[in-house]
Design a protein around this motif. Structure first.
Motif, PDB file in Angstrom:
ATOM      1  N   TYR A  23       0.828  -1.210   0.000  1.00  0.00           N
ATOM      2  CA  TYR A  23       0.000   0.000   0.000  1.00  0.00           C
ATOM      3  C   TYR A  23       0.865   1.263   0.000  1.00  0.00           C
ATOM      4  O   TYR A  23       0.353   2.358   0.231  1.00  0.00           O
ATOM      5  CB  TYR A  23      -0.928   0.008   1.221  1.00  0.00           C
ATOM      6  N   SER A  75      -3.492  -5.450  14.356  1.00  0.00           N
ATOM      7  CA  SER A  75      -4.840  -5.939  14.038  1.00  0.00           C
ATOM      8  C   SER A  75      -4.774  -7.190  13.158  1.00  0.00           C
ATOM      9  O   SER A  75      -3.781  -7.444  12.469  1.00  0.00           O
ATOM     10  CB  SER A  75      -5.645  -4.852  13.320  1.00  0.00           C
ATOM     11  N   ASP A  76      -5.853  -7.953  13.171  1.00  0.00           N
ATOM     12  CA  ASP A  76      -5.929  -9.159  12.337  1.00  0.00           C
ATOM     13  C   ASP A  76      -5.782  -8.802  10.861  1.00  0.00           C
ATOM     14  O   ASP A  76      -5.137  -9.525  10.104  1.00  0.00           O
ATOM     15  CB  ASP A  76      -7.248  -9.894  12.579  1.00  0.00           C
ATOM     16  N   GLU A  77      -6.374  -7.680  10.462  1.00  0.00           N
ATOM     17  CA  GLU A  77      -6.272  -7.239   9.064  1.00  0.00           C
ATOM     18  C   GLU A  77      -4.813  -6.950   8.687  1.00  0.00           C
ATOM     19  O   GLU A  77      -4.352  -7.363   7.622  1.00  0.00           O
ATOM     20  CB  GLU A  77      -7.126  -5.986   8.844  1.00  0.00           C
ATOM     21  N   ASP A  78      -4.093  -6.253   9.575  1.00  0.00           N
ATOM     22  CA  ASP A  78      -2.688  -5.954   9.303  1.00  0.00           C
ATOM     23  C   ASP A  78      -1.844  -7.223   9.317  1.00  0.00           C
ATOM     24  O   ASP A  78      -0.935  -7.374   8.494  1.00  0.00           O
ATOM     25  CB  ASP A  78      -2.150  -4.932  10.310  1.00  0.00           C
ATOM     26  N   LYS A  79      -2.145  -8.148  10.216  1.00  0.00           N
ATOM     27  CA  LYS A  79      -1.432  -9.436  10.239  1.00  0.00           C
ATOM     28  C   LYS A  79      -1.635 -10.164   8.918  1.00  0.00           C
ATOM     29  O   LYS A  79      -0.707 -10.771   8.382  1.00  0.00           O
ATOM     30  CB  LYS A  79      -1.909 -10.301  11.401  1.00  0.00           C
ATOM     31  N   GLU A  80      -2.864 -10.107   8.412  1.00  0.00           N
ATOM     32  CA  GLU A  80      -3.169 -10.762   7.142  1.00  0.00           C
ATOM     33  C   GLU A  80      -2.420 -10.079   5.991  1.00  0.00           C
ATOM     34  O   GLU A  80      -1.816 -10.747   5.156  1.00  0.00           O
ATOM     35  CB  GLU A  80      -4.678 -10.731   6.902  1.00  0.00           C
ATOM     36  N   ASP A  81      -2.453  -8.737   5.954  1.00  0.00           N
ATOM     37  CA  ASP A  81      -1.746  -7.991   4.901  1.00  0.00           C
ATOM     38  C   ASP A  81      -0.256  -8.307   4.890  1.00  0.00           C
ATOM     39  O   ASP A  81       0.368  -8.404   3.831  1.00  0.00           O
ATOM     40  CB  ASP A  81      -1.919  -6.479   5.087  1.00  0.00           C
ATOM     41  N   LYS A 123       4.492  -2.477   6.264  1.00  0.00           N
ATOM     42  CA  LYS A 123       3.286  -1.640   6.272  1.00  0.00           C
ATOM     43  C   LYS A 123       3.403  -0.677   7.442  1.00  0.00           C
ATOM     44  O   LYS A 123       3.827  -1.059   8.526  1.00  0.00           O
ATOM     45  CB  LYS A 123       2.046  -2.519   6.445  1.00  0.00           C
ATOM     46  N   GLN A 128      -4.734   1.675  16.903  1.00  0.00           N
ATOM     47  CA  GLN A 128      -6.149   1.901  17.178  1.00  0.00           C
ATOM     48  C   GLN A 128      -6.365   2.763  18.414  1.00  0.00           C
ATOM     49  O   GLN A 128      -7.260   3.581  18.455  1.00  0.00           O
ATOM     50  CB  GLN A 128      -6.875   0.555  17.326  1.00  0.00           C
TER      51      GLN A 128
END
Length: 147
Positions: A23, A75-81, A123, A128
């Motif tokens: 990103y 966050s889970d989203e950042d871990k996934e990214d 990233k 948060q």
């Protein structure tokens, strides 16, 4: 391969050292390839340098040297990214705003740069709990902070 850098002039890097920021970074979404370059082996500082744009480089620091109790959740989203599978692969840096004298410089603790060293992915995330850490944390003197 050789790249031009903001702080270090022309520098040789290895292809396998290149980090992908899918990103980009805030303000630079089109720049996705960066490399970490050491400034001094005795200091917890490096340069996060774009491999495509010589004038885009950021001094970064290992924040835990300056703020020993610095902690946050990814966050889970950042871990996934970042495709994080092992916590040991995660390295966090803070972007440094340099002032004329180093002790007057600050760290951005609100938005750490997270690197998955195994996958060569990075990233910058915004924590948060925005009240927990400041955008401009004073570094003070390195000697005083490290004690």
């Amino acid at each position: 391969m050789n790249i031009e850098t903001k702080f270090l002039g022309q520098t040789e890097i290895k292809e396998e050292e290149i980090l992908t920021f899918e990103y980009g970074l805030p303000g630079f979404p089109e720049l996705q390839k960066f490399v970490l370059l050491s400034l001094d082996a005795d200091l917890p500082l490096a340069v996060l340098q774009s491999t495509d744009e010589a004038q885009v480089g950021f001094v970064v620091a290992y924040p835990f040297v300056f703020k020993k109790d610095y902690t946050f959740e990814i966050s889970d989203e950042d871990k996934e990214d970042l495709r994080i599978a092992n916590e040991e692969d995660v390295v966090a840096y803070s972007i440094v705003t340099l002032k004329e004298s180093f002790p007057g410089s600050t760290l951005n603790l609100l938005a750490p740069v997270i690197i998955n060293s195994a996958k060569k992915l990075g990233k910058q995330i915004i924590l948060q709990d925005n009240a927990a850490y400041p955008l401009r944390f004073p570094i003070g003197s390195l000697e005083g902070s490290a004690k």
